[in-house]
Design a protein around this motif. Structure first.
Motif, PDB file in Angstrom:
ATOM      1  N   HIS A 162       8.971   0.984   6.421  1.00 16.43           N
ATOM      2  CA  HIS A 162       8.573   0.347   5.169  1.00 16.43           C
ATOM      3  C   HIS A 162       7.889   1.325   4.209  1.00 16.43           C
ATOM      4  O   HIS A 162       7.475   0.935   3.113  1.00 16.43           O
ATOM      5  CB  HIS A 162       7.636  -0.830   5.443  1.00 16.43           C
ATOM      6  N   ASP A 163       7.759   2.581   4.631  1.00 12.58           N
ATOM      7  CA  ASP A 163       7.155   3.635   3.811  1.00 12.58           C
ATOM      8  C   ASP A 163       5.790   3.211   3.267  1.00 12.58           C
ATOM      9  O   ASP A 163       5.528   3.246   2.056  1.00 12.58           O
ATOM     10  CB  ASP A 163       8.077   4.021   2.656  1.00 12.58           C
ATOM     11  N   CYS A 164       4.910   2.811   4.193  1.00  9.79           N
ATOM     12  CA  CYS A 164       3.561   2.406   3.795  1.00  9.79           C
ATOM     13  C   CYS A 164       2.603   2.589   4.967  1.00  9.79           C
ATOM     14  O   CYS A 164       3.031   2.646   6.117  1.00  9.79           O
ATOM     15  CB  CYS A 164       3.539   0.950   3.321  1.00  9.79           C
TER      16      CYS A 164
ATOM     17  N   ALA B 133       0.837  -1.197   0.000  1.00  5.81           N
ATOM     18  CA  ALA B 133       0.000   0.000   0.000  1.00  5.81           C
ATOM     19  C   ALA B 133       0.877   1.255   0.000  1.00  5.81           C
ATOM     20  O   ALA B 133       2.044   1.220   0.406  1.00  5.81           O
ATOM     21  CB  ALA B 133      -0.928   0.001   1.202  1.00  5.81           C
ATOM     22  N   THR B 134       0.319   2.351  -0.433  1.00  6.54           N
ATOM     23  CA  THR B 134       1.031   3.634  -0.436  1.00  6.54           C
ATOM     24  C   THR B 134       0.176   4.691   0.241  1.00  6.54           C
ATOM     25  O   THR B 134      -0.999   4.449   0.579  1.00  6.54           O
ATOM     26  CB  THR B 134       1.360   4.091  -1.866  1.00  6.54           C
TER      27      THR B 134
ATOM     28  N   ASP C 241      -3.317   5.273  -0.953  1.00  5.50           N
ATOM     29  CA  ASP C 241      -4.382   4.299  -0.679  1.00  5.50           C
ATOM     30  C   ASP C 241      -5.236   4.671   0.520  1.00  5.50           C
ATOM     31  O   ASP C 241      -6.172   3.934   0.864  1.00  5.50           O
ATOM     32  CB  ASP C 241      -3.779   2.906  -0.455  1.00  5.50           C
TER      33      ASP C 241
ATOM     34  N   LYS D  22       3.281  11.991   6.432  1.00 10.99           N
ATOM     35  CA  LYS D  22       3.697  10.634   6.795  1.00 10.99           C
ATOM     36  C   LYS D  22       4.162  10.564   8.245  1.00 10.99           C
ATOM     37  O   LYS D  22       3.827   9.627   8.987  1.00 10.99           O
ATOM     38  CB  LYS D  22       4.794  10.138   5.858  1.00 10.99           C
TER      39      LYS D  22
ATOM     40  N   TYR E  54       1.032   5.017  10.019  1.00  7.93           N
ATOM     41  CA  TYR E  54       1.998   4.916   8.925  1.00  7.93           C
ATOM     42  C   TYR E  54       3.283   4.305   9.455  1.00  7.93           C
ATOM     43  O   TYR E  54       3.711   4.578  10.578  1.00  7.93           O
ATOM     44  CB  TYR E  54       2.293   6.298   8.326  1.00  7.93           C
TER      45      TYR E  54
END
Length: 480
Positions: free
Chosen positions: A203-205, A158-159, A162, A190, A199
């Motif tokens: 994992h930057d997601c 996911a980003t 999403d 973020k 967040y």
């Protein structure tokens, strides 16, 4: 809990980051800030913190006398909802010749940062203060290492696109973060979301909680993340289907739709005669009770399962089934007294959105609302390992009114019982005596369906009208 000897040593201790002494007994903001700061344990000492009431800064006792009311007031801090996640604490009274001490022992939280009314407090030596961005990041990283619940884990693949960041900024953050703190927060979105566990920066997601709560299409990642409603014509799922609906979307969008759907499609009402001249509206199920059960299902369900929350309506009952049995400290033998959270991030967010209160009062509230509406006691099946099921049956009052003939018979029967009670109450009679005379055993039902209407109509009077709930209360026919 700390011993008396250890407490005496702690009063003179130089470990000031672990101790706050005060002579006040009324400054609740100060007490809650201190408990919040001890929970965060910024030095990572892994040692308990102590709020000590009844002592001066030098350790001398002030002569305080601790009563039960003060103990209850301090103990209530744990679950009043102002400190989230809920702190781990205990309260004890210690008696000395010079006076009493009330000690609140606070364990370091495994889910920092802990906030009091949206602010993160920490201990800096002998004083407490609001955490800086760097300090809050330290606490957040510590939480990540502690937490292993599914909702706090990264939703890989996911980003940021999403999730509905506009809704989070405009609707959610202002409800869970202090306005002043939010106005001065210069971090990017973020980092802001990471501070509230939505967040994963590593994992930057987004986390699974962010997808569940605010995802644009949560079913893409979590296939069972919806509510399935089916209305069957008969008493089993082999009967004809009257209506079927899937309520989908993130919780922030789905929960309002679910509330409206329950009110419009599940809850029905009809007039019911309670005497020859009066009638009242009777509901098959109390709307708020069904809402509470569905909110609990959304909060506690196992989101790793592909099974949706099932809301099945039959001719004689409603069944709500969600994946995931009792969790953590909750066991069949202590349900519903003990509660635990499978999804602490989701639970905290639902509380912030005002859908739940996390006071562990939901089951009792459901029982009370069902009783007041005339429904039988709900049935909880808590012995299943992978699922939690509750069955609710419609109000008993509706059994009396199904067609015109039964309405007529109902009025006639009611009139006969009313007349029987009035004749019997020529002399003062207790509720127990009346129940025995007419052959009914359900105290609430007799009081609600027969005694109260007769009093409201002026046919029956109480012998102790200024104390309607007195154990010595009796009822007599009104001869005036």
């Amino acid at each position: 809990m700390i011993t008396k000897t250890e407490l005496q040593e702690l009063l003179q201790s130089t470990e000031t980051y672990r101790v706050e002494r005060t002579t006040s007994t009324t400054d609740m903001d100060k007490f809650q800030e201190a408990i919040c700061a001890f929970s965060n344990d910024l030095p990572n000492s892994k040692k308990n913190g102590y709020l000590i009431l009844g002592a001066y800064d030098n350790g001398a006792l002030s002569g305080l006398k601790v009563d039960d009311a003060l103990m209850k007031r301090i103990a209530a801090i744990r679950s009043d909802g102002n400190i989230l996640p809920l702190p781990i604490m205990s309260v004890e009274r210690f008696e000395f010749p010079e006076g009493d001490l009330l000690v609140a022992e606070v364990s370091p939280s495994l889910l920092p940062p802990v906030r009091y009314r949206g602010r993160t407090f920490v201990r800096i030596g002998p004083r407490r203060d609001i955490a800086t961005e760097a300090e809050e990041r330290i606490l957040l990283e510590r939480r990540t290492s502690y937490m292993a619940t599914f909702d706090a884990m990264p939703c890989l693949g996911a980003t940021i696109n999403d999730i509905d960041t506009n809704y989070i900024k405009q609707e959610y953050l202002p409800q869970v973060i202090d306005a002043e703190v939010l106005a001065n927060d210069t971090r990017d979105i973020k980092e802001q979301l990471a501070s509230i566990h939505l967040y994963d920066l590593t994992h930057d997601c987004p986390t699974n909680a962010a997808i569940i709560l605010f995802g644009n299409n949560p079913q893409y990642y979590l296939h069972g993340c919806y509510v399935q409603y089916v209305h069957f014509a008969g008493k089993d799922n082999g009967s004809e289907i009257i209506n079927e609906r899937q309520v989908k979307g993130s919780l922030c969008k789905m929960l309002p739709h679910l509330e409206n759907f329950v009110r419009d499609a599940v809850v029905t009402s009809r007039p019911m005669p309670i005497s020859m001249l009066r009638e009242k509206t009777v509901y098959n199920y109390p709307e708020l009770a069904l809402r509470e059960l569905l909110m609990n299902a959304c909060m506690h369900r196992d989101y790793q399962s592909n099974m949706p929350i099932r809301l099945y309506q039959y001719e004689d009952r409603i069944e709500i089934l969600n994946a995931g049995g009792l969790y953590g400290e909750a066991r069949p033998e202590n349900f519903p007294t003990v509660n635990d959270y499978r999804n602490p991030v989701v639970a905290e967010a639902m509380r912030g959105l005002k859908y739940v209160n996390m006071f562990n009062r939901g089951i009792q509230r459901v029982k009370t609302m069902l009783q007041e509406n005339g429904n039988p006691e709900p049935e909880f099946k808590v012995d299943k390992i992978t699922a939690f099921e509750v069955t609710v049956r419609p109000t008993l009052s509706l059994n009396l009114v199904t067609d015109k003939e039964k309405v007529t018979k109902s009025v006639t029967k009611l009139t006969e019982i009313f007349n029987e009670i009035l004749t019997y109450c020529s002399n003062p009679r207790s509720l127990t005596e009346i129940m025995g005379h007419i052959g009914l055993k359900h105290r609430y039902y007799v009081k609600h369906h027969y005694i109260d209407p007769l009093i409201e109509g002026g046919f029956l009077v109480m012998t102790i009208p200024d104390k309607p709930n007195s154990r010595n209360q009796k009822y007599q026919r009104n001869l005036t």
